[in-house]
Design a protein around this motif. Structure first.
Motif, PDB file in Angstrom:
ATOM      1  N   LEU A 131       0.937  -1.145  -0.011  1.00 44.12           N
ATOM      2  CA  LEU A 131      -0.058  -0.109  -0.012  1.00 44.12           C
ATOM      3  C   LEU A 131       0.783   1.328   0.009  1.00 44.12           C
ATOM      4  N   TRP A 132       0.579   2.188  -0.916  1.00 44.63           N
ATOM      5  CA  TRP A 132       1.544   3.406  -1.123  1.00 44.63           C
ATOM      6  C   TRP A 132       0.422   4.351  -0.886  1.00 44.63           C
ATOM      7  N   ILE A 133       0.960   5.578   0.156  1.00 44.40           N
ATOM      8  CA  ILE A 133       0.188   6.588   0.599  1.00 44.40           C
ATOM      9  C   ILE A 133       0.944   7.721   0.262  1.00 44.40           C
ATOM     10  N   ALA A 134       0.379   8.646  -0.592  1.00 45.46           N
ATOM     11  CA  ALA A 134       1.019   9.732  -0.891  1.00 45.46           C
ATOM     12  C   ALA A 134       0.072  11.246  -1.067  1.00 45.46           C
ATOM     13  N   PRO A 135       0.098  11.897  -0.054  1.00 43.15           N
ATOM     14  CA  PRO A 135      -0.919  13.040   0.198  1.00 43.15           C
ATOM     15  C   PRO A 135      -0.401  14.048  -0.956  1.00 43.15           C
ATOM     16  N   PRO A 136      -1.333  14.745  -1.512  1.00 46.83           N
ATOM     17  CA  PRO A 136      -0.939  15.507  -2.708  1.00 46.83           C
ATOM     18  C   PRO A 136       0.145  16.812  -2.210  1.00 46.83           C
ATOM     19  N   THR A 137      -0.220  17.288  -0.964  1.00 53.01           N
ATOM     20  CA  THR A 137       0.511  18.522  -0.422  1.00 53.01           C
ATOM     21  C   THR A 137       1.092  18.271   1.192  1.00 53.01           C
ATOM     22  N   LYS A 138       2.108  19.033   1.382  1.00 53.13           N
ATOM     23  CA  LYS A 138       2.538  19.079   2.876  1.00 53.13           C
ATOM     24  C   LYS A 138       1.387  19.276   3.781  1.00 53.13           C
ATOM     25  N   MET A 139       0.553  20.099   3.428  1.00 51.52           N
ATOM     26  CA  MET A 139      -0.708  20.456   4.198  1.00 51.52           C
ATOM     27  C   MET A 139      -1.606  19.657   4.875  1.00 51.52           C
ATOM     28  N   ASP A 140      -1.728  18.492   3.791  1.00 49.83           N
ATOM     29  CA  ASP A 140      -2.508  17.446   3.840  1.00 49.83           C
ATOM     30  C   ASP A 140      -1.950  16.519   4.680  1.00 49.83           C
ATOM     31  N   GLU A 141      -0.565  16.241   4.595  1.00 52.72           N
ATOM     32  CA  GLU A 141       0.212  15.343   5.375  1.00 52.72           C
ATOM     33  C   GLU A 141       0.333  15.997   6.838  1.00 52.72           C
ATOM     34  N   LYS A 142       0.433  17.243   7.102  1.00 50.29           N
ATOM     35  CA  LYS A 142       0.606  17.653   8.377  1.00 50.29           C
ATOM     36  C   LYS A 142      -0.941  17.406   9.039  1.00 50.29           C
ATOM     37  N   VAL A 143      -2.231  17.876   8.247  1.00 51.24           N
ATOM     38  CA  VAL A 143      -3.328  17.511   8.946  1.00 51.24           C
ATOM     39  C   VAL A 143      -3.464  15.989   9.255  1.00 51.24           C
ATOM     40  N   LEU A 144      -3.245  15.110   8.333  1.00 51.47           N
ATOM     41  CA  LEU A 144      -3.289  13.757   8.672  1.00 51.47           C
ATOM     42  C   LEU A 144      -2.366  13.141   9.768  1.00 51.47           C
ATOM     43  N   SER A 145      -1.202  13.787   9.892  1.00 53.13           N
ATOM     44  CA  SER A 145      -0.491  13.439  10.980  1.00 53.13           C
ATOM     45  C   SER A 145      -0.758  13.792  12.276  1.00 53.13           C
ATOM     46  N   ASP A 146      -1.308  15.047  12.100  1.00 51.95           N
ATOM     47  CA  ASP A 146      -1.671  15.665  13.592  1.00 51.95           C
ATOM     48  C   ASP A 146      -3.182  14.903  14.088  1.00 51.95           C
ATOM     49  N   GLU A 147      -3.856  14.156  13.026  1.00 50.02           N
ATOM     50  CA  GLU A 147      -5.331  13.490  13.324  1.00 50.02           C
ATOM     51  C   GLU A 147      -4.836  12.032  13.785  1.00 50.02           C
ATOM     52  N   GLY A 148      -3.647  11.528  13.529  1.00 43.94           N
ATOM     53  CA  GLY A 148      -3.249  10.417  13.969  1.00 43.94           C
ATOM     54  C   GLY A 148      -3.289   9.090  13.030  1.00 43.94           C
ATOM     55  N   LYS A 149      -3.814   9.753  11.687  1.00 45.11           N
ATOM     56  CA  LYS A 149      -4.101   8.915  10.770  1.00 45.11           C
ATOM     57  C   LYS A 149      -2.819   8.138   9.960  1.00 45.11           C
ATOM     58  N   TYR A 150      -1.711   8.954  10.180  1.00 45.01           N
ATOM     59  CA  TYR A 150      -0.511   8.115   9.671  1.00 45.01           C
ATOM     60  C   TYR A 150      -0.210   7.126  10.384  1.00 45.01           C
ATOM     61  N   ALA A 151      -0.452   6.885  11.851  1.00 46.42           N
ATOM     62  CA  ALA A 151      -0.432   5.851  12.648  1.00 46.42           C
ATOM     63  C   ALA A 151      -1.007   4.688  12.302  1.00 46.42           C
ATOM     64  N   THR A 152      -2.291   4.897  11.850  1.00 47.82           N
ATOM     65  CA  THR A 152      -3.278   3.781  11.219  1.00 47.82           C
ATOM     66  C   THR A 152      -2.445   3.240   9.984  1.00 47.82           C
ATOM     67  N   PHE A 153      -1.988   4.194   9.268  1.00 47.12           N
ATOM     68  CA  PHE A 153      -1.216   3.694   7.696  1.00 47.12           C
ATOM     69  C   PHE A 153      -0.204   2.880   8.185  1.00 47.12           C
TER      70      PHE A 153
END
Length: 284
Positions: A171-193
């Motif tokens: 599984l490849w996860i590639a948010p289109p922008t750094k802003m998306d990455e920050k939001v997802l990281s802050d919300e804990g979504k990256y831990a799930t991935f």
């Protein structure tokens, strides 16, 4: 779909899309971006004023922040802000003439679409219902490109969060922008991935670019990208184009699900859709 001798009726023409007036601007961009893949000269989508006003108010705040951070040419950015503010003061939208003549008019009854639709390997013209391709083994899944937004990654996280251990696909996860990455990281979504064993790519094009990372040779892939031309994502790869939600379910199951399996998996999104698909408004 016969691959030879096809005529692209979209080439060099303007696409005008109507009937979806309440789309968020980000959703409209996904459709207009896709028009480039049909070699169209341009694309317009008729929206109500409300989503455009919401989008511009958010962007004005972001542009002012960019000026404060020394990003780009301040005069150019201020001109953009002034143009947006001028329109907001008198919001008028262009519309097609009532007597406009078109090369072709295509009417789509959304009520007739009762299951996901994919583009089969390796031709974006080869559209198939999920029930026609269900059960095919999937080796890799790519969730990324300009065709996705932060909500797609939230939905992917929610679909994957109850899966135990790593998914059976790459599984490849590639948010289109750094802003998306920050939001997802802050919300804990990256831990799930990460728990699902996903490969977390730098924000940007990743696999969709075709000349950066590559999938394994001869693999079968589900991708949210705009293109599935032969060898683009990987040598000899067979690539299905699908929604982020369908891609997430395929990653979890290691195959293309049946419509029933798909509906059962996305049922977890019910009740939370407003939060899952909430866009980033910088003025809030």
């Amino acid at each position: 779909v016969e691959k030879k001798g096809k005529k692209n009726v979209f080439s060099g023409r303007i696409l005008e899309i109507e009937g979806l007036p309440d789309l968020k601007c980000e959703q409209a961009f996904e459709l207009s971006d896709a028009s480039a893949e049909r070699s169209a000269a341009g694309c317009t989508i008729k929206l109500n004023k409300e989503p455009i006003i919401e989008y511009l108010n958010s962007n004005i705040v972001m542009l002012k922040w960019m000026i404060s951070e020394g990003y780009g040419d301040e005069r150019t950015i201020r001109r953009r802000i002034e143009g947006m503010e001028a329109w907001l003061a008198n919001p008028e939208l262009m519309e097609a003439d009532d007597n406009a003549e078109y090369h072709t008019t295509i009417d789509i009854d959304m009520n007739e679409i009762t299951e996901p639709i994919l583009c089969a390997p390796n031709d974006p013209d080869d559209a198939r219902k999920l029930s026609e391709v269900a059960g095919e083994k999937i080796d890799e899944v790519f969730i990324g490109s300009c065709m996705v937004n932060v909500g797609i990654f939230r939905s992917a996280s929610k679909i994957l969060e109850k899966h135990e251990g790593e998914v059976p696909t790459r599984l490849w996860i590639a948010p289109p922008t750094k802003m998306d990455e920050k939001v997802l990281s802050d919300e804990g979504k990256y831990a799930t991935f990460a728990a699902a064993g996903a490969r977390l790519e730098m924000p940007g094009c990743s696999l969709c670019m075709g000349n950066q990372a590559r999938v394994k040779e001869e693999s079968t892939v589900v991708s949210t990208s705009t293109r599935n031309f032969p060898n683009r994502l990987g040598k000899g790869a067979n690539v299905y184009l699908a929604s982020g939600e369908l891609a997430s379910v395929a990653a979890k199951l290691g195959k293309l699900p049946s419509p029933e399996e798909y509906l059962a998996a996305v049922k977890t999104l019910e009740g939370d859709s407003a939060e899952v698909y909430k866009y980033m408004n910088f003025n809030e």
